[in-house]
Design an enzyme around this catalytic site. Structure first.
Site, PDB file in Angstrom:
ATOM      1  N   ILE A 152       0.824  -1.210   0.000  1.00 59.96           N
ATOM      2  CA  ILE A 152       0.000   0.000   0.000  1.00 59.96           C
ATOM      3  C   ILE A 152       0.860   1.262   0.000  1.00 59.96           C
ATOM      4  O   ILE A 152       0.649   2.180  -0.803  1.00 59.96           O
ATOM      5  CB  ILE A 152      -0.965  -0.012   1.207  1.00 59.96           C
ATOM      6  CG1 ILE A 152      -2.093  -1.013   0.954  1.00 59.96           C
ATOM      7  CG2 ILE A 152      -1.533   1.385   1.477  1.00 59.96           C
ATOM      8  CD1 ILE A 152      -3.079  -1.154   2.089  1.00 59.96           C
ATOM      9  N   VAL A 155       2.518   1.675  -3.459  1.00 54.43           N
ATOM     10  CA  VAL A 155       1.613   2.126  -4.513  1.00 54.43           C
ATOM     11  C   VAL A 155       1.239   3.593  -4.301  1.00 54.43           C
ATOM     12  O   VAL A 155       1.179   4.377  -5.252  1.00 54.43           O
ATOM     13  CB  VAL A 155       0.351   1.236  -4.562  1.00 54.43           C
ATOM     14  CG1 VAL A 155      -0.724   1.871  -5.437  1.00 54.43           C
ATOM     15  CG2 VAL A 155       0.695  -0.158  -5.076  1.00 54.43           C
ATOM     16  N   GLU A 156       1.012   3.969  -3.056  1.00 54.32           N
ATOM     17  CA  GLU A 156       0.549   5.319  -2.765  1.00 54.32           C
ATOM     18  C   GLU A 156       1.606   6.382  -3.041  1.00 54.32           C
ATOM     19  O   GLU A 156       1.330   7.375  -3.727  1.00 54.32           O
ATOM     20  CB  GLU A 156       0.081   5.427  -1.311  1.00 54.32           C
ATOM     21  CG  GLU A 156      -1.202   4.666  -1.004  1.00 54.32           C
ATOM     22  CD  GLU A 156      -2.417   5.273  -1.674  1.00 54.32           C
ATOM     23  OE1 GLU A 156      -2.358   6.441  -2.094  1.00 54.32           O
ATOM     24  OE2 GLU A 156      -3.449   4.578  -1.772  1.00 54.32           O
ATOM     25  N   THR A 157       2.802   6.229  -2.515  1.00 48.75           N
ATOM     26  CA  THR A 157       3.779   7.326  -2.584  1.00 48.75           C
ATOM     27  C   THR A 157       5.219   6.884  -2.850  1.00 48.75           C
ATOM     28  O   THR A 157       6.141   7.687  -2.667  1.00 48.75           O
ATOM     29  CB  THR A 157       3.785   8.126  -1.262  1.00 48.75           C
ATOM     30  OG1 THR A 157       4.192   7.250  -0.189  1.00 48.75           O
ATOM     31  CG2 THR A 157       2.426   8.716  -0.950  1.00 48.75           C
ATOM     32  N   TYR A 353      -6.472  -1.370  -8.154  1.00 44.37           N
ATOM     33  CA  TYR A 353      -5.660  -0.898  -7.030  1.00 44.37           C
ATOM     34  C   TYR A 353      -5.338  -2.049  -6.088  1.00 44.37           C
ATOM     35  O   TYR A 353      -4.172  -2.264  -5.716  1.00 44.37           O
ATOM     36  CB  TYR A 353      -6.393   0.213  -6.276  1.00 44.37           C
ATOM     37  CG  TYR A 353      -5.660   0.671  -5.034  1.00 44.37           C
ATOM     38  CD1 TYR A 353      -4.682   1.642  -5.114  1.00 44.37           C
ATOM     39  CD2 TYR A 353      -5.928   0.112  -3.789  1.00 44.37           C
ATOM     40  CE1 TYR A 353      -3.982   2.048  -3.989  1.00 44.37           C
ATOM     41  CE2 TYR A 353      -5.241   0.507  -2.660  1.00 44.37           C
ATOM     42  CZ  TYR A 353      -4.270   1.476  -2.756  1.00 44.37           C
ATOM     43  OH  TYR A 353      -3.580   1.864  -1.639  1.00 44.37           O
TER      44      TYR A 353
END
Length: 372
Positions: A152, A155-157, A353
């Site tokens: 997570i 993928v996010e940052t 996602y």
């Protein structure tokens, strides 16, 4: 005579008079065709992160919001008026939240390639090594595997490397009161007003200047890109320093991600495998299980009876959902997702996602083993 026939008329006359014939000039080679000059693709306009002043405080809806904030939370209107004078309208946020144009096919493989790639995997390995003990502690406390947390945040940052450049209150105010026309406009505006409210209240309680918060075009903050309301409700002070800091504390980010998933239905007792590749019967009785929301609702026996088969038998006593990953003009991939797979979709409401989180976490874990 054959030689003379090949001479031009003037030179032929000289030859007939017995005069010297000058040597023939070599024929000029043909000029090469000019290559077509490729025009450079037009540059994308630079994103305007600063926006423009519009005096939100004069808007009727904003005045009502300020009145509600004073009534519900005791925030003086004068304080809010001063704050709104500092806020700016961010047109880039309005453009970025608009839905994709209709007719463009979804493509899982293209989406996957953006996230399951060497740079992100290598950064994930580094992050896991640097925070191995914290990830293990979160896994033990919440029952969420380290690889899912790593997936997570990656993928996010990219593990905090790209946390956004927009001032959070600017984009929240813009989307709360000037959301673009869309069928769900009222619902989305209400959502962003709630996030704006949470940002202001949280900042007052922690003594943080709300104008210093920087994040995504939708107002998400920190390594795990939490919306302000989720920071307020689900953020965890996992490093024990007395505050939740998702921008600078990897420990807080790790604990908060795990806490979010548990709050949205993650079950520690379920198997580590979250999704099973599926083959579909030509009879297509399974179509009724497509587009049934973002929850696991069906028993394994129901899916099997409808012609859904998996190479690995589905564990009994659990609920599942049928996941379709469209690939543009190529065949769609089908998977059977477990309850924990669907918990990830609460983080971002997308099968793409959730699957990218699963696959990135798996790739980082595999790379960790290979480099030990």
């Amino acid at each position: 005579m054959t030689f003379l026939k090949t001479l031009p008329t003037t030179l032929l006359a000289l030859a007939c008079l017995g005069l010297a014939v000058p040597p023939l000039a070599a024929a000029a080679p043909p000029k090469p065709a000019k290559k077509a000059v490729k025009k450079a693709p037009p540059k994308k306009p630079a994103i305007d992160y600063t926006g423009e002043f519009v005096n939100f405080g004069q808007w009727k809806e904003v005045q009502q919001f300020m009145g509600d904030m004073e009534q519900k939370h005791g925030v003086p209107i004068a304080e809010l008026e001063k704050l709104f004078l500092e806020l700016r309208y961010i047109d880039a946020a309005v453009q970025l939240v608009k839905p994709a144009p209709p007719g463009k096919p979804k493509n899982w493989q293209a989406y996957r390639a953006r996230f399951i790639e060497p740079q992100r995997i290598n950064a994930g390995v580094e992050f896991w090594r640097n925070h191995r003990d914290t990830l293990a502690r979160a896994e033990a406390l919440y029952g969420v595997p380290a690889e899912i947390i790593v997936g997570i945040i990656g993928v996010e940052t990219i593990y905090g490397r790209d946390m956004g450049k927009f001032r959070v209150l600017d984009v929240l105010a813009t989307l709360a009161f000037a959301y673009p026309l869309a069928p769900n406009r009222d619902t989305r505006m209400a959502f962003f007003r709630g996030e704006l409210e949470a940002s202001i209240i949280s900042a007052r309680q922690t003594g943080l200047d709300p104008l210093t918060l920087v994040g995504s075009f939708a107002g998400a903050v920190g390594m795990p890109q939490f919306m302000p309301g989720n920071i307020y409700k689900l953020g965890v002070d996992f490093d024990g320093d007395g505050k939740v800091d998702l921008r600078n504390s990897a420990a807080d980010a790790i604990g908060s991600v795990a806490n979010f998933l548990v709050a949205h239905g993650w079950k520690r007792e379920q198997p580590a495998t979250l999704a099973y590749p599926a083959s579909m019967s030509p009879a297509m009785a399974w179509e009724k299980f497509i587009d049934n929301g973002l929850d696991a609702k069906f028993r394994a026996e129901e899916l099997t009876a409808a012609g859904v088969s998996t190479a690995t038998p589905l564990p009994p006593g659990m609920l599942y959902g049928l996941v379709d990953l469209q690939n543009g003009s190529e065949p769609t991939e089908y998977w059977v997702g477990s309850n924990n797979f669907f918990s990830i979709t609460k983080y971002n409401r997308s099968y793409f996602y959730a699957m990218s989180v699963v696959e990135l976490g798996r790739a980082v874990k595999l790379s960790m083993k290979e480099t030990l």
